[in-house]
Scaffold this motif. Sequence first.
Motif: not given
Length: 176
Positions: A22-31, A56-58, A63-68
């Motif tokens: 889910f996280f990997n797909r979400g990052l790809a969708r965001a990009q 962590i690797k993702d 290339p997009i900053p991740i905030a949490t």
Amino acid sequence: GAANPVVVLKIDGIIGPASADFFNRGLARAQSRGARLVVLQLDTPGGLDESMRRMIKDTLASPIPIATGEIEATRWGFGELVDRCAAVILQPDACAIGGVSEWWRVATLAAEESIAVIPHWHANLHAQLAAATPNCPAVEYFALSEDVYNFERLVANPLAVAEGRIVLDQTPGIGV
């Protein structure tokens, strides 16, 4: 679709292969949508080491900053986020984490690892902290005109904004 500057990904429960996917797909969708920031809302006790390492690797490759951290309530929880390289921006909220001293401890921990801090909510409280924190480039701020619960309604001296910047109040306290 139109570019969305911020994408929010929510993960609840134990981290496992499905969460990592889910996280990997979400990052790809965001990009693909041209996002400038991904906000990761985590409510998890942890999970499978292999899945967390993949996330962590993702995170590190994104290339997009991740905030949490906007709902994280302890400096130890933030320490875990830092140890696991879970974000490049932490969002502690002094009201949720136990006050200014605890917020400062999180900001200091983040600075030691070259991680930015952009505090969550209550800009009236966080503006002064941000001004004193070298690794705090911004403050989350909601104008009174926005349809959001707003701390501004409770303080004697609402924040002033000029040319996109918060003007720091020079009177003591936060005026509650």
